[in-house]
Design an enzyme around this catalytic site. Sequence first.
Site, PDB file in Angstrom:
ATOM      1  N   HIS A   1      42.285 -35.396 -28.092  1.00  0.00           N
ATOM      2  CA  HIS A   1      43.675 -35.047 -27.735  1.00  0.00           C
ATOM      3  C   HIS A   1      44.640 -36.082 -28.312  1.00  0.00           C
ATOM      4  O   HIS A   1      45.648 -35.744 -28.939  1.00  0.00           O
ATOM      5  CB  HIS A   1      43.854 -35.070 -26.208  1.00  0.00           C
ATOM      6  CG  HIS A   1      43.279 -33.902 -25.497  1.00  0.00           C
ATOM      7  ND1 HIS A   1      43.580 -32.613 -25.833  1.00  0.00           N
ATOM      8  CD2 HIS A   1      42.420 -33.827 -24.444  1.00  0.00           C
ATOM      9  CE1 HIS A   1      42.929 -31.790 -25.016  1.00  0.00           C
ATOM     10  NE2 HIS A   1      42.215 -32.510 -24.166  1.00  0.00           N
TER      11      HIS A   1
ATOM     12  N   ASP B   1      42.413 -27.098 -20.591  1.00  0.00           N
ATOM     13  CA  ASP B   1      43.083 -27.036 -21.905  1.00  0.00           C
ATOM     14  C   ASP B   1      43.159 -25.593 -22.389  1.00  0.00           C
ATOM     15  O   ASP B   1      44.203 -25.127 -22.855  1.00  0.00           O
ATOM     16  CB  ASP B   1      42.289 -27.828 -22.955  1.00  0.00           C
ATOM     17  CG  ASP B   1      42.134 -29.298 -22.570  1.00  0.00           C
ATOM     18  OD1 ASP B   1      43.020 -29.787 -21.839  1.00  0.00           O
ATOM     19  OD2 ASP B   1      41.147 -29.916 -22.985  1.00  0.00           O
TER      20      ASP B   1
ATOM     21  N   GLU C   1      38.907 -36.891 -24.868  1.00  0.00           N
ATOM     22  CA  GLU C   1      40.272 -37.431 -24.672  1.00  0.00           C
ATOM     23  C   GLU C   1      40.793 -38.059 -25.950  1.00  0.00           C
ATOM     24  O   GLU C   1      41.976 -37.931 -26.286  1.00  0.00           O
ATOM     25  CB  GLU C   1      40.293 -38.450 -23.525  1.00  0.00           C
ATOM     26  CG  GLU C   1      39.932 -37.898 -22.167  1.00  0.00           C
ATOM     27  CD  GLU C   1      40.727 -36.667 -21.764  1.00  0.00           C
ATOM     28  OE1 GLU C   1      41.880 -36.517 -22.195  1.00  0.00           O
ATOM     29  OE2 GLU C   1      40.172 -35.821 -21.036  1.00  0.00           O
TER      30      GLU C   1
ATOM     31  N   GLY D   1      62.225 -28.595  -5.162  1.00  0.00           N
ATOM     32  CA  GLY D   1      62.395 -30.031  -4.923  1.00  0.00           C
ATOM     33  C   GLY D   1      63.596 -30.667  -5.579  1.00  0.00           C
ATOM     34  O   GLY D   1      63.690 -31.888  -5.682  1.00  0.00           O
ATOM     35  N   THR D   2      64.539 -29.839  -6.055  1.00  0.00           N
ATOM     36  CA  THR D   2      65.685 -30.428  -6.753  1.00  0.00           C
ATOM     37  C   THR D   2      66.845 -30.721  -5.802  1.00  0.00           C
ATOM     38  O   THR D   2      67.900 -31.162  -6.231  1.00  0.00           O
ATOM     39  CB  THR D   2      66.174 -29.501  -7.890  1.00  0.00           C
ATOM     40  OG1 THR D   2      66.154 -28.162  -7.407  1.00  0.00           O
ATOM     41  CG2 THR D   2      65.291 -29.612  -9.103  1.00  0.00           C
TER      42      THR D   2
ATOM     43  N   THR E   1      68.126 -27.563  -0.556  1.00  0.00           N
ATOM     44  CA  THR E   1      68.214 -27.599   0.908  1.00  0.00           C
ATOM     45  C   THR E   1      68.986 -28.833   1.352  1.00  0.00           C
ATOM     46  O   THR E   1      69.795 -28.779   2.280  1.00  0.00           O
ATOM     47  CB  THR E   1      66.791 -27.605   1.513  1.00  0.00           C
ATOM     48  OG1 THR E   1      66.049 -26.591   0.874  1.00  0.00           O
ATOM     49  CG2 THR E   1      66.815 -27.378   2.997  1.00  0.00           C
TER      50      THR E   1
ATOM     51  N   GLY F   1      67.522 -23.161  -8.475  1.00  0.00           N
ATOM     52  CA  GLY F   1      66.909 -24.257  -9.220  1.00  0.00           C
ATOM     53  C   GLY F   1      65.447 -24.423  -8.890  1.00  0.00           C
ATOM     54  O   GLY F   1      64.950 -23.841  -7.934  1.00  0.00           O
ATOM     55  N   PRO F   2      64.752 -25.261  -9.686  1.00  0.00           N
ATOM     56  CA  PRO F   2      63.316 -25.463  -9.460  1.00  0.00           C
ATOM     57  C   PRO F   2      63.041 -26.124  -8.111  1.00  0.00           C
ATOM     58  O   PRO F   2      63.961 -26.694  -7.507  1.00  0.00           O
ATOM     59  CB  PRO F   2      62.903 -26.411 -10.604  1.00  0.00           C
ATOM     60  CG  PRO F   2      64.052 -26.506 -11.507  1.00  0.00           C
ATOM     61  CD  PRO F   2      65.266 -26.057 -10.794  1.00  0.00           C
TER      62      PRO F   2
HETATM   63  P1  ATP Z   1      62.594 -25.890  -2.529  1.00  0.00           P
HETATM   64  O1  ATP Z   1      63.212 -24.990  -3.520  1.00  0.00           O
HETATM   65  O2  ATP Z   1      61.149 -26.113  -2.796  1.00  0.00           O
HETATM   66  O3  ATP Z   1      62.900 -25.544  -1.112  1.00  0.00           O
HETATM   67  P2  ATP Z   1      64.694 -27.770  -2.555  1.00  0.00           P
HETATM   68  O4  ATP Z   1      65.426 -27.701  -3.853  1.00  0.00           O
HETATM   69  O5  ATP Z   1      65.314 -27.101  -1.414  1.00  0.00           O
HETATM   70  O6  ATP Z   1      63.210 -27.327  -2.756  1.00  0.00           O
HETATM   71  P3  ATP Z   1      64.901 -30.107  -0.994  1.00  0.00           P
HETATM   72  O7  ATP Z   1      64.100 -29.625   0.159  1.00  0.00           O
HETATM   73  O8  ATP Z   1      66.366 -30.099  -0.878  1.00  0.00           O
HETATM   74  O9  ATP Z   1      64.455 -29.299  -2.254  1.00  0.00           O
HETATM   75  O10 ATP Z   1      64.448 -31.556  -1.418  1.00  0.00           O
HETATM   76  C1  ATP Z   1      63.262 -32.160  -0.955  1.00  0.00           C
HETATM   77  C2  ATP Z   1      63.445 -33.639  -0.817  1.00  0.00           C
HETATM   78  O11 ATP Z   1      63.660 -34.228  -2.082  1.00  0.00           O
HETATM   79  C3  ATP Z   1      64.680 -33.998  -0.024  1.00  0.00           C
HETATM   80  O12 ATP Z   1      64.392 -34.074   1.340  1.00  0.00           O
HETATM   81  C4  ATP Z   1      65.048 -35.351  -0.582  1.00  0.00           C
HETATM   82  O13 ATP Z   1      64.316 -36.369   0.051  1.00  0.00           O
HETATM   83  C5  ATP Z   1      64.574 -35.278  -2.013  1.00  0.00           C
HETATM   84  N1  ATP Z   1      65.676 -34.972  -2.947  1.00  0.00           N
HETATM   85  C6  ATP Z   1      65.768 -33.912  -3.752  1.00  0.00           C
HETATM   86  N2  ATP Z   1      66.884 -33.962  -4.499  1.00  0.00           N
HETATM   87  C7  ATP Z   1      67.532 -35.084  -4.149  1.00  0.00           C
HETATM   88  C8  ATP Z   1      68.749 -35.677  -4.539  1.00  0.00           C
HETATM   89  N3  ATP Z   1      69.530 -35.135  -5.472  1.00  0.00           N
HETATM   90  N4  ATP Z   1      69.103 -36.831  -3.955  1.00  0.00           N
HETATM   91  C9  ATP Z   1      68.339 -37.397  -3.024  1.00  0.00           C
HETATM   92  N5  ATP Z   1      67.172 -36.890  -2.606  1.00  0.00           N
HETATM   93  C10 ATP Z   1      66.755 -35.740  -3.147  1.00  0.00           C
END
Ligand code: ATP
Length: 707
Positions: free
Chosen positions: A507, A578, A504, A282-283, A286, A279-280
């Site tokens: 746009h 842009d 702006e 920060g989703t 981890t 997945g992308p």
């Molecule tokens: P990357 O691919 O960049 O490593 P990742 O998918 O592993 O990113 P995480 O490190 O799991 O992302 O998420 C970063 C932070 O975002 C987590 O520590 C948490 O605080 C927040 N977060 C992300 N998803 C959730 C979720 N579903 N519920 C609660 N917090 C979340």
Amino acid sequence: MAEQKQTNKAKQTNKGKQNPNSKKKFSIYWIYVVLFAAIVFLWTSGTKDGKSNVSREVNWEKLQKVINNKDFSQIKVINKEYAEIFIKQEAISRGDTMYNDIFKNDGGIFSSDKLSLDKLNASYVYKFVDYQDFREQLQTIENQWNVQDTLGKDLTELQKQQIIAQNRINPTMEKRGGFWSENSGFLISTLFLIVMWIVIFRMMNRGSAMGGGIGGIFSVGKSKAKLYDKDKNTNVTFADVAGLEEAKVEVMEIVDFLKNPDRYTKLGGKIPKGALLVGPPGTGKTLLAKAVAGEAKVPFFSLSGSDFTEMFVGVGASRVRDLFNNAKAKAPCIIFIDEIDAIGRARGKNIVGGANDERENTLNQLLTEMDGFGSNAGVIMLAATNRADILDKALLRAGRFDRQIYVELPELKEREAIFKVHMKNLKFDESEVNTAFLAKQTPGFSGADIANICNESALIAARRGKQVIGKQDFLDAVDRIVGGLEKKSKIISPKEKERIAYHEAGHASVSWLLEYANPLLKVTIVPRGMALGAAWYIPEERQITTKQQMLDQIISLLGGRASEYITFGDVSTGALNDLERATQMATAMVKYYGLDDKIGNRSYYDSTGQSEYSFQRPFSEKTAEIIDERVHELLEDAYKKACEILTENKDKLKLLAELLRDKEVIFREDVENIFGPRQWEDNIEGIKPKEENNNNETSNAEVKENK
Ligand code: ATP
């Protein structure tokens, strides 16, 4: 392995108690003690000139005899405390029994067939009470000799003086420190070296046990995985992971495989070997893995793909082996590799750097361990990546990562749940802050972005001296995260400000008048981050994009430059961002998505990522020219279209730009007041713009920069 298990068990059961066997163990440190003692012995028993010291205490009667016999070679007075009297070789060779206390063929202090003073410093030690008395005693002997040698002889004065000089006993004076003060320098430096040796040795041992530290160089082949088990646990649970319901079910099932394997195997099924979280950024991939570690109650090895790499060749493969050995010893257990693309990229040769042998060896070892001859029963692998497309196909096949779990950007409800999780510890004004509202304001945001908004809002509220976090603090945090920090102090001349306002407004006007352009929320010319101004949109949450949608977006991207051209007759550098984005979109349409009639249904997209390193293009020179031509035509047509739209609405554009120049921030309803209601209803998830924008709330997910 069984042996290792037993040792582990033994360690656990004897924790806190003394191991009865430990007394019997020979400690290597005794070697150092013996060595040190030997060095001190050699040092003290020898002299600097390499001879051995042999001495005997002597009384005045005997000493008088020695002196009278003239058997001494030298007398040294040490610290005016005692005298050392050295004996001549001839005196010993003579076989005089008087000297047997020092030299004796059948076992004196110094016994040898060839008695030789070359090998020893043999001396008598005479401890006098007073130095002056000793001096006078010697003087008396000298006088006796002088009388004997001169009495009755007819000698000249010169001859007399020569005899007196010959008979003079000249004791040399010497100052000596004690043993410690003489040898402390040597002893301290030796001791220091030994201590350093011991410390380094211990650190090396500890380093190799932990797979790092100063021992890293020696333990370089050891796995760097962190182990979480019942002694050391993460405190993340599934309750901390909001949304991601499907993913949670899948990973929970993996935990169940480990805990109750019989339930699955008795029907003939095989336990999966691994699951890949895709997945992308920060989703929460981890985070999900951490929650598995917290919930599974089985040992959990966690490491990152880059932990396998080191500057040494062969280390990666060795670490993989070590990791699996450790894991097998702790089975049932889970191994989690974050960012697996660091080692899992597709293997292959490329012209630029050749094949990356070290990484490929590591990957090969991983493939072998996951599906080799060795039994991996009870070890399940979890891995996370943003780029499953570039992973080696062998890694993804069934039998290795059997399952791929997609962790997508959160939907409206999931965003709300994530806000709830992260707002648990925040002090916010419950009467005005509503998680559902915040979730609507943040389409396209990842869980990490939302966590960041929550944190940022608390910092903003604190900076404003508030006791609780308000709605505006959250909204400002959203703006800050999308656009960067507001820079009101940036000096912009009135002429520049006017041009930015027109840019702006361009746009905003074009996107208002195009069916598929992203819905506009606000336009600002307050500099923020790197941008001098921005039009803020909410992108529609859609899974696929049509050709017309892409074209409309390109046209509205070029609306800024078109507006400058129509108003001022020339264009500026402000459209860099842009143009970059428009070019990328047009290129993707032609090259990848097959959305251009001339190129047809062809895609030159390379999902393996190998083409990034390649000098060769997958198309001919002619096709490259056509692609260039088509990208150019697409962009020029889009620019023409933007110019057309703005020329038709030049008056309205002027009104909007002037309003923006004066107010600096304008909202959707200001645009609506000038252009009239939009012909097409905006399909924005959860937002009814006309009602909600009245309170000047900002919302965004996409910024158009005007550098
Ligand atoms: P990357 O691919 O960049 O490593 P990742 O998918 O592993 O990113 P995480 O490190 O799991 O992302 O998420 C970063 C932070 O975002 C987590 O520590 C948490 O605080 C927040 N977060 C992300 N998803 C959730 C979720 N579903 N519920 C609660 N917090 C979340």
